[in-house]
Design a protein around this motif. Structure first.
Motif, PDB file in Angstrom:
ATOM      1  N   UNK A 186       0.842  -1.209   0.000  1.00 31.98           N
ATOM      2  CA  UNK A 186       0.000   0.000   0.000  1.00 31.98           C
ATOM      3  C   UNK A 186       0.873   1.254   0.000  1.00 31.98           C
ATOM      4  N   UNK A 187       1.902   1.229   0.857  1.00 28.80           N
ATOM      5  CA  UNK A 187       2.807   2.382   0.955  1.00 28.80           C
ATOM      6  C   UNK A 187       3.422   2.700  -0.388  1.00 28.80           C
ATOM      7  N   UNK A 188       3.835   1.610  -1.045  1.00 25.92           N
ATOM      8  CA  UNK A 188       4.477   1.746  -2.348  1.00 25.92           C
ATOM      9  C   UNK A 188       3.529   2.451  -3.330  1.00 25.92           C
ATOM     10  N   UNK A 189       2.250   2.056  -3.272  1.00 24.88           N
ATOM     11  CA  UNK A 189       1.269   2.604  -4.188  1.00 24.88           C
ATOM     12  C   UNK A 189       1.007   4.079  -3.879  1.00 24.88           C
ATOM     13  N   UNK A 190       0.881   4.387  -2.576  1.00 29.65           N
ATOM     14  CA  UNK A 190       0.630   5.771  -2.163  1.00 29.65           C
ATOM     15  C   UNK A 190       1.796   6.657  -2.611  1.00 29.65           C
ATOM     16  N   UNK A 191       2.977   6.137  -2.389  1.00 26.78           N
ATOM     17  CA  UNK A 191       4.197   6.844  -2.772  1.00 26.78           C
ATOM     18  C   UNK A 191       4.217   7.117  -4.279  1.00 26.78           C
ATOM     19  N   UNK A 192       3.775   6.138  -5.040  1.00 34.91           N
ATOM     20  CA  UNK A 192       3.747   6.274  -6.500  1.00 34.91           C
ATOM     21  C   UNK A 192       2.836   7.417  -6.931  1.00 34.91           C
ATOM     22  N   UNK A 226       1.882   9.908  -5.198  1.00 37.42           N
ATOM     23  CA  UNK A 226       2.442  11.174  -4.716  1.00 37.42           C
ATOM     24  C   UNK A 226       3.471  11.697  -5.733  1.00 37.42           C
ATOM     25  N   UNK A 227       4.353  10.786  -6.169  1.00 37.20           N
ATOM     26  CA  UNK A 227       5.374  11.187  -7.146  1.00 37.20           C
ATOM     27  C   UNK A 227       4.731  11.626  -8.458  1.00 37.20           C
ATOM     28  N   UNK A 228       3.632  10.934  -8.796  1.00 35.09           N
ATOM     29  CA  UNK A 228       2.907  11.266 -10.023  1.00 35.09           C
ATOM     30  C   UNK A 228       2.373  12.696  -9.953  1.00 35.09           C
ATOM     31  N   UNK A 229       1.763  13.053  -8.805  1.00 37.34           N
ATOM     32  CA  UNK A 229       1.174  14.393  -8.698  1.00 37.34           C
ATOM     33  C   UNK A 229       2.261  15.462  -8.643  1.00 37.34           C
ATOM     34  N   UNK A 230       3.428  15.094  -8.107  1.00 34.94           N
ATOM     35  CA  UNK A 230       4.550  16.049  -8.114  1.00 34.94           C
ATOM     36  C   UNK A 230       4.984  16.383  -9.534  1.00 34.94           C
ATOM     37  N   UNK A 288       2.898  16.677 -11.879  1.00 40.78           N
ATOM     38  CA  UNK A 288       1.769  17.356 -12.505  1.00 40.78           C
ATOM     39  C   UNK A 288       0.822  16.416 -13.242  1.00 40.78           C
ATOM     40  N   UNK A 289       0.851  15.143 -12.884  1.00 48.46           N
ATOM     41  CA  UNK A 289      -0.065  14.189 -13.518  1.00 48.46           C
ATOM     42  C   UNK A 289      -1.042  13.693 -12.459  1.00 48.46           C
ATOM     43  N   UNK A 290      -2.323  13.893 -12.710  1.00 43.98           N
ATOM     44  CA  UNK A 290      -3.312  13.467 -11.723  1.00 43.98           C
ATOM     45  C   UNK A 290      -3.537  11.966 -11.831  1.00 43.98           C
ATOM     46  N   UNK A 291      -4.139  11.420 -10.801  1.00 45.81           N
ATOM     47  CA  UNK A 291      -4.460   9.995 -10.810  1.00 45.81           C
ATOM     48  C   UNK A 291      -5.387   9.673 -11.974  1.00 45.81           C
ATOM     49  N   UNK A 292      -6.292  10.629 -12.248  1.00 50.27           N
ATOM     50  CA  UNK A 292      -7.242  10.467 -13.339  1.00 50.27           C
ATOM     51  C   UNK A 292      -6.514  10.377 -14.688  1.00 50.27           C
ATOM     52  N   UNK A 295      -3.134  -3.364 -15.071  1.00 49.07           N
ATOM     53  CA  UNK A 295      -2.094  -2.625 -15.789  1.00 49.07           C
ATOM     54  C   UNK A 295      -1.584  -1.483 -14.896  1.00 49.07           C
ATOM     55  N   UNK A 296      -2.520  -0.805 -14.220  1.00 48.55           N
ATOM     56  CA  UNK A 296      -2.130   0.288 -13.316  1.00 48.55           C
ATOM     57  C   UNK A 296      -1.227  -0.242 -12.218  1.00 48.55           C
ATOM     58  N   UNK A 297      -1.555  -1.447 -11.735  1.00 48.46           N
ATOM     59  CA  UNK A 297      -0.770  -2.044 -10.650  1.00 48.46           C
ATOM     60  C   UNK A 297       0.664  -2.367 -11.076  1.00 48.46           C
ATOM     61  N   UNK A 298       0.823  -2.744 -12.354  1.00 48.98           N
ATOM     62  CA  UNK A 298       2.168  -3.033 -12.863  1.00 48.98           C
ATOM     63  C   UNK A 298       3.068  -1.811 -12.658  1.00 48.98           C
ATOM     64  N   UNK A 299       2.451  -0.607 -12.847  1.00 52.63           N
ATOM     65  CA  UNK A 299       3.220   0.623 -12.665  1.00 52.63           C
ATOM     66  C   UNK A 299       3.312   1.034 -11.198  1.00 52.63           C
ATOM     67  N   UNK A 300       2.151   0.992 -10.509  1.00 49.21           N
ATOM     68  CA  UNK A 300       2.072   1.571  -9.162  1.00 49.21           C
ATOM     69  C   UNK A 300       2.719   0.687  -8.105  1.00 49.21           C
ATOM     70  N   UNK A 301       2.582  -0.612  -8.247  1.00 46.83           N
ATOM     71  CA  UNK A 301       3.136  -1.511  -7.230  1.00 46.83           C
ATOM     72  C   UNK A 301       3.771  -2.714  -7.905  1.00 46.83           C
ATOM     73  N   UNK A 302       4.872  -2.472  -8.653  1.00 45.78           N
ATOM     74  CA  UNK A 302       5.459  -3.586  -9.412  1.00 45.78           C
ATOM     75  C   UNK A 302       5.972  -4.697  -8.502  1.00 45.78           C
ATOM     76  N   UNK A 303       5.596  -5.931  -8.861  1.00 43.47           N
ATOM     77  CA  UNK A 303       6.034  -7.079  -8.059  1.00 43.47           C
ATOM     78  C   UNK A 303       7.467  -7.432  -8.406  1.00 43.47           C
ATOM     79  N   UNK A 304       7.855  -7.093  -9.625  1.00 40.30           N
ATOM     80  CA  UNK A 304       9.199  -7.427 -10.078  1.00 40.30           C
ATOM     81  C   UNK A 304       9.688  -6.299 -10.988  1.00 40.30           C
ATOM     82  N   UNK A 305      10.965  -6.077 -10.981  1.00 44.05           N
ATOM     83  CA  UNK A 305      11.540  -5.101 -11.913  1.00 44.05           C
ATOM     84  C   UNK A 305      12.611  -5.829 -12.720  1.00 44.05           C
TER      85      UNK A 305
END
Lengths: 59, 314
Positions: B1-7, B9-13, B15-19, B42-52
């Motif tokens: 969850x933290x990872x996703x929230x952090x993602x 946050x970085x997105x809005x920094x 200038x890209x909204x969640x929408x 697909x969103x999860x692949x970006x927001x909370x990647x299980x593997x890189x």
């Protein structure tokens, strides 16, 4: 006399190689060379001139 | 969850909204030919990647336009996201290291991730005179490719040079340049185009991360989700073609009316790609919409087969 060789040079487009000769803490000689030849000039010969800008964009 | 929230946050920094991000994921999912139920995954692949997965990017004979297309989109960060969901181990254009350090990076990454990394190749390989027309750190493109590519889990050829040889392979092909699959005699994924739409590369990588496999390919190695239909069949000017409404001269009334560009040399009927649907610069436009006939850049040998670009071969 020490020789410094940097290849590849990064953060640029293309493949550049720099060789530098250093003596007494000073650069005394240097060579730069492009490490790739594609031959766009040869490829352009004999083609429709209107196509040239499209080829040259890709250099 | 933290990872996703952090993602987010970085997105809005940036200038890209969640929408905006979800809209992009919807667009990407549709491009990949998956149903809308896949959007959250697909969103999860970006927001909370299980593997890189480790990715090694090799540059050979090319103009780096494909990397530029990926890095310089209008929302610079959105297609760049692909650089977040993978771990780039070697990339000459964006790495700070140079020379010996850079070489060490390559050798270490190939050794450490043997059989696991994705090898992304940009540019064609010179084969004449044992590949002497192109070298990096004293090794020819051919030697480097023969060393690195067979050790990868998958090889993705990015752009028309890496796929089919590109501009340097145009007649008389002074350096004997070939695409990666051709030069090495191995099967690779071909993301062709000059440059290819970044979304097609992102889609291929997300497909790999989401479903654990590479997308389905056509007979010349191109992902069917992107290269399954001709430009002509998806073209917004197609109605004009069917009604015999053609542009015969640039600057004419017909051109202003947006008539079909076939007579001006458009190669849309022979070219397989998704430009009319995916468009470039975040859906802003694409060549035919901007008034330029298609030059067929995603087809093998288009520099010879599709030229002269402004004439229709009969």
């Amino acid at each position: 006399m020490a020789k410094i060789l940097i290849d590849p040079i990064t953060r640029i487009e293309g493949h550049l190689r720099i060789e530098v000769e250093v003596a007494g803490g000073k650069v005394v000689d240097a060579w730069s060379s492009g490490q790739m030849f594609r031959g766009i000039e040869l490829i352009l010969q004999g083609r429709d001139p209107r196509d040239a800008p499209l080829f040259c964009q890709r250099t | 969850m933290d990872q996703e929230r952090d993602f987010y946050k970085r997105l809005s920094e940036k200038g890209i909204s969640r929408r905006d991000f979800m809209k992009y994921c919807g667009f990407l999912t549709a491009t990949m030919g998956l149903s809308s139920s896949f959007i959250p995954r697909v969103a999860e692949v970006f927001a909370a990647p299980k593997q890189r997965p480790p990715v090694i990017v090799l540059h050979f004979g090319e103009c780096t336009g494909c990397s530029e297309a990926l890095l310089r989109t209008m929302y610079p960060w959105i297609d760049e996201l692909v650089l977040e969901i993978v771990s780039i181990e070697y990339h000459e254009t964006i790495f700070a290291a140079a020379g010996q350090q850079m070489e060490d990076n390559l050798h270490a990454a190939v050794k450490k991730y043997a059989g696991k990394f994705i090898c992304l190749v940009e540019g064609a390989i010179a084969t004449k005179y044992d590949g002497a027309y192109g070298k990096i750190a004293g090794r020819t493109f051919l030697e480097i490719a023969r060393d690195v590519c067979p050790k990868a889990a998958a090889v993705i050829a990015h752009g028309s040079c890496a796929t089919f040889g590109g501009i340097q392979a145009a007649a008389p092909n002074p350096g004997g340049y070939k695409g990666v699959g051709d030069a090495l005699g191995m099967k690779v994924v071909n993301i062709s185009g000059c440059p290819p739409n970044p979304v097609n590369l992102v889609g291929t990588i997300v497909n790999y991360l989401l479903l654990g496999k590479l997308p389905e390919l056509d007979e010349i190695g191109r992902p069917l989700f992107a290269y399954g239909k001709t430009i002509h069949d998806q073209c917004p000017r197609r109605g004009h073609y069917e009604s015999d409404e053609f542009v015969l001269e640039f600057g004419s009334k017909e051109e202003k009316l947006g008539y079909c560009l076939y007579m001006m040399g458009c190669k849309g009927p022979e070219t397989y790609n998704n430009c009319p649907v995916a468009k470039f610069n975040d859906g802003t436009s694409w060549p035919v919409e901007a008034g330029h006939p298609c030059i067929g850049c995603s087809e093998p040998g288009f520099w010879d087969k599709m030229t002269p670009f402004f004439e229709q071969k009969t």
